[in-house]
Design a protein around this motif. Structure first.
Motif, short mmCIF file in Angstrom:
data_model
loop_
_atom_site.label_atom_id
_atom_site.label_comp_id
_atom_site.label_asym_id
_atom_site.label_seq_id
_atom_site.Cartn_x
_atom_site.Cartn_y
_atom_site.Cartn_z
N LYS A 1 0.75 -1.25 -0.35
CA LYS A 1 0.11 0.27 0.18
C LYS A 1 0.95 1.23 0.04
CE LYS A 1 -3.70 2.32 3.23
NZ LYS A 1 -4.53 2.48 4.30
N GLY B 1 -1.54 3.64 -1.21
CA GLY B 1 -2.26 5.21 -0.51
C GLY B 1 -3.83 4.93 -0.79
N GLY B 2 -5.18 5.61 -0.83
CA GLY B 2 -6.08 4.77 -1.23
C GLY B 2 -6.58 3.83 -2.05
N TRP C 1 -11.23 -0.93 9.02
CA TRP C 1 -11.14 1.20 9.96
C TRP C 1 -12.22 1.42 10.67
CZ3 TRP C 1 -7.42 4.46 9.22
CH2 TRP C 1 -6.05 4.26 8.42
N SER D 1 -1.60 12.17 4.62
CA SER D 1 -1.64 12.66 3.77
C SER D 1 -0.50 11.86 3.29
CB SER D 1 -2.11 13.65 3.00
OG SER D 1 -2.28 13.84 1.60
N ARG D 2 -0.43 11.70 1.59
CA ARG D 2 0.81 11.72 0.73
C ARG D 2 0.98 13.70 0.84
NH1 ARG D 2 -0.30 10.63 -4.07
NH2 ARG D 2 -2.39 10.54 -4.48
N LYS E 1 -2.66 17.51 -2.61
CA LYS E 1 -3.52 17.96 -1.61
C LYS E 1 -3.77 18.69 -0.89
CE LYS E 1 -3.76 12.60 -0.96
NZ LYS E 1 -5.04 12.85 -1.60
N GLY F 1 2.78 12.18 7.49
CA GLY F 1 2.96 12.07 5.55
C GLY F 1 4.08 11.80 5.09
N ASP F 2 4.49 11.37 3.73
CA ASP F 2 5.14 11.03 3.23
C ASP F 2 5.29 11.85 2.05
OD1 ASP F 2 7.58 9.51 2.14
OD2 ASP F 2 6.62 7.75 2.03
N TYR G 1 5.61 7.05 6.70
CA TYR G 1 4.63 6.18 6.34
C TYR G 1 4.94 4.88 7.36
CZ TYR G 1 1.00 3.14 4.08
OH TYR G 1 -0.09 2.76 3.50
N ASP G 2 3.52 4.72 8.11
CA ASP G 2 2.80 4.46 9.27
C ASP G 2 1.71 4.59 9.47
OD1 ASP G 2 3.07 3.34 11.59
OD2 ASP G 2 4.58 4.37 12.51
P1 ADP Z 1 -4.46 8.76 -2.16
O1 ADP Z 1 -4.88 7.66 -1.74
O2 ADP Z 1 -4.73 9.87 -2.50
O3 ADP Z 1 -3.41 8.80 -0.71
P2 ADP Z 1 -7.04 8.35 0.12
O4 ADP Z 1 -7.87 8.97 0.84
O5 ADP Z 1 -8.00 7.87 -0.93
O6 ADP Z 1 -5.75 9.30 -0.73
O7 ADP Z 1 -5.97 7.33 0.73
C1 ADP Z 1 -4.74 7.48 1.28
C2 ADP Z 1 -4.77 5.92 2.14
O8 ADP Z 1 -3.39 5.74 2.45
C3 ADP Z 1 -5.65 6.14 3.54
O9 ADP Z 1 -5.92 4.50 4.05
C4 ADP Z 1 -4.84 6.62 4.55
O10 ADP Z 1 -4.54 6.48 5.97
C5 ADP Z 1 -2.95 6.44 3.88
N1 ADP Z 1 -2.42 7.30 4.62
C6 ADP Z 1 -1.83 8.06 3.43
N2 ADP Z 1 -0.25 8.35 3.60
C7 ADP Z 1 0.22 7.69 4.56
C8 ADP Z 1 1.13 7.64 5.61
N3 ADP Z 1 2.09 8.49 5.49
N4 ADP Z 1 0.95 6.43 6.95
C9 ADP Z 1 0.18 6.53 6.70
N5 ADP Z 1 -0.85 5.62 6.19
C10 ADP Z 1 -0.80 6.81 4.90
#
Ligand code: ADP
Ligand code: GLC
Length: 486
Positions: free
Chosen positions: A18, A20-21, A259, A305-306, A311, A335-336, A362-363
């Protein structure tokens, strides 16, 4: 409805890999489709170091060798175990391409890696003698697969009655490469079929998918309208408008197996609607973990967030200091991504060490703890196809502060203290003034116990589950199967 054979092909899938979303959607949608009785198989790369250690993998079929840009590349398949009612996950094992550490890389190698994924997914179906009725691909990475099943004669027979669906999760990433990469990946026939799709020298994987998929979706109804415009179409609006009758918006679901604060094991205490003591514990523990100090009347604003331009993180970086300065907010950010955004957030953290916690990287578990322990969650995106964190936040009694775009507009309605309706704070313009207004407004609601309890209850009562959303995909699949092809 008859059980369907559905193949999902993607670069990411929870719980295997994973960024992101996208991963959450592949994991959640596939699980729900399988739970509803369909034969669902998921194909993702075996990013060697990323797969969970406890996974029991079994080899499938023989090794294959392909020539890619003058090198012999070997790949094979492994599968994890799945019980009836669960999707069957397959992994493309190719250490040359997927053993390098991360999910994504860059440059031409990226084209080669994902062309291999597309081709391997089809080869797998061939090897296990399984012809899906639906090939569902996601984003540019797997965008060439609808073209491949039509024009590559090695696969066209097996997939003769397969309908293809493309879901656009993020139109900002299109996969634009020199066109020769397709021929160099042993897909000469496919390269030929791209005449007219491409500029003389370039191939755009997403555009090719838009031209060739039997149906297209994006991940919210509002975004399905947005991407047909110049403002949001990123240059693909004309292609989308040409095939607009094949484009729909289907809102993502939230995977409440992972979740939901009622059973989430990654957070320090469980809680749910009407019993929020556990949430207070989560807030307390989050502040303690990040060594922050916020009195009970100061709301904690979370962001997960990424760290990329769309964003709106830069807006947050501009506006947050004034709120931290006046002790009107504390904030916790995970964020990363972009190094300039990382630097801007670090600077805020350095300036307000007791009010602002920032973790770069990322965590997954920390993401859960932030969403559970915060009072507000900011998602100030310039564009947001769907967005998942705001949906997760609602479930955890955390009030989203979002910009009205894409899926954020489809899931969050601005709270009206007079009627008690609404589940968050929504601002219209992607500028510092918009975000400032929304943060001010929501911090104000936090001071009124009645408003706050109502807002949290409204959010926690919402149902964005895949149980509700997956049938919308099934309806689309069925429409395709009932269509001209049969
Ligand atoms: P996107 O897919 O554009 O990044 P979304 O809101 O659809 O945005 O999904 C983001 C997903 O990634 C969520 O599950 C969020 O918790 C996770 N996420 C984003 N950044 C991090 C991070 N730095 N560490 C852990 N989880 C992250
Ligand atoms: C993309 C989008 C995000 C969406 C996710 C899953 O990464 O940026 O809005 O929720 O895909 O569909």
């Amino acid at each position: 409805m008859q059980a369907l054979r559905i193949l999902q092909v993607a670069a990411e899938a929870t719980p295997y890999a994973k960024a992101g979303g996208l991963a959450d959607v592949i994991g959640g949608l596939s699980a729900e489709l399988a739970a509803q009785g369909h034969d669902v198989r998921v194909v993702v790369p075996n990013y060697v170091e990323l797969l969970p250690d406890n996974l029991r993998l079994h080899p499938v079929g023989d090794e294959h060798v392909v020539e890619i840009a003058g090198s012999s590349i070997t790949f094979s398949f492994v599968r994890a175990e799945a019980s009836p009612g669960e999707p069957l996950p397959y992994f493309v094992h190719c250490p040359d391409f997927f053993g390098t550490g991360g999910i994504y890389s860059s440059g031409e190698e990226e084209a080669q890696r994902f062309l291999l994924l597309c081709r391997a997914a089809l080869q797998l179906c061939h090897d296990v003698e399984w012809a899906p009725q639906i090939l569902h691909c996601h984003d540019w990475h797997t965008g060439l697969s609808p073209t491949l099943i039509r024009f590559d004669t090695r696969y066209s027979r097996l997939f003769a009655t397969t309908s293809s669906v493309l879901t656009i999760h993020n139109i900002g990433y299109q996969g634009i490469f020199q066109r020769r990469v397709v021929a160099e990946a042993g897909l000469g026939q496919v390269a030929e079929s791209l005449h007219g799709d491409v500029k003389p020298d370039d191939v755009n994987f997403l555009r090719t998918a838009i031209r060739h998929a039997d149906a297209m979706t994006t991940v919210s109804p509002t975004h399905a309208q947005e991407i047909r415009t110049e403002q949001y179409g990123m240059g693909l609006q004309d292609d989308l408008n040409r095939r607009a009758h094949r484009l729909t918006g289907i809102l993502n679901g939230a995977d409440y197996r992972l979740w939901d604060p009622v059973h989430d094991q990654m957070i320090p205490a469980r809680f749910g609607p009407g019993r929020l003591t556990g949430k207070a514990t989560c807030r307390h523990e989050l502040l303690r973990e990040l060594q922050l100090d916020a009195p009970a009347n100061v709301p904690v604003l979370g962001m997960v967030s990424r760290l990329v331009d769309h964003k709106g993180i830069d807006l947050a970086a501009l506006v947050l200091p004034e709120f931290l300065e006046d002790n009107r907010l504390a904030c916790v950010i995970l964020g990363d991504g972009d190094s300039e955004l990382v630097a801007a957030l670090r600077e805020i953290q350095t300036r307000f060490p007791q009010r602002c916690g920032f973790v770069a990287g990322y965590d997954e578990a920390l993401a859960h703890r932030i969403i559970a322990g915060s009072d507000l969650l900011a998602v100030p995106s310039r564009y947001e196809p769907c967005g998942l964190t705001q949906m997760y936040a609602l479930r955890y009694g955390t009030v989203p502060v979002v910009r009205a775009t894409g899926g954020l507009a489809d899931t969050i309605t601005h709270f009206d203290p007079d009627t008690g309706q609404g589940n968050g704070a929504v601002f219209l313009d992607a500028d510092p003034g918009g975000l400032r207004w929304a943060l001010n407004t929501s911090a104000g609601w936090f001071q009124d116990r009645g408003d706050w309890v109502r807002l949290q209850a409204n959010g926690m009562a919402a149902d964005f589950s895949w149980r509700r959303q997956a049938p919308l995909y099934l309806r689309l699949y069925q429409r395709l199967l009932d269509g001209v092809r049969h």
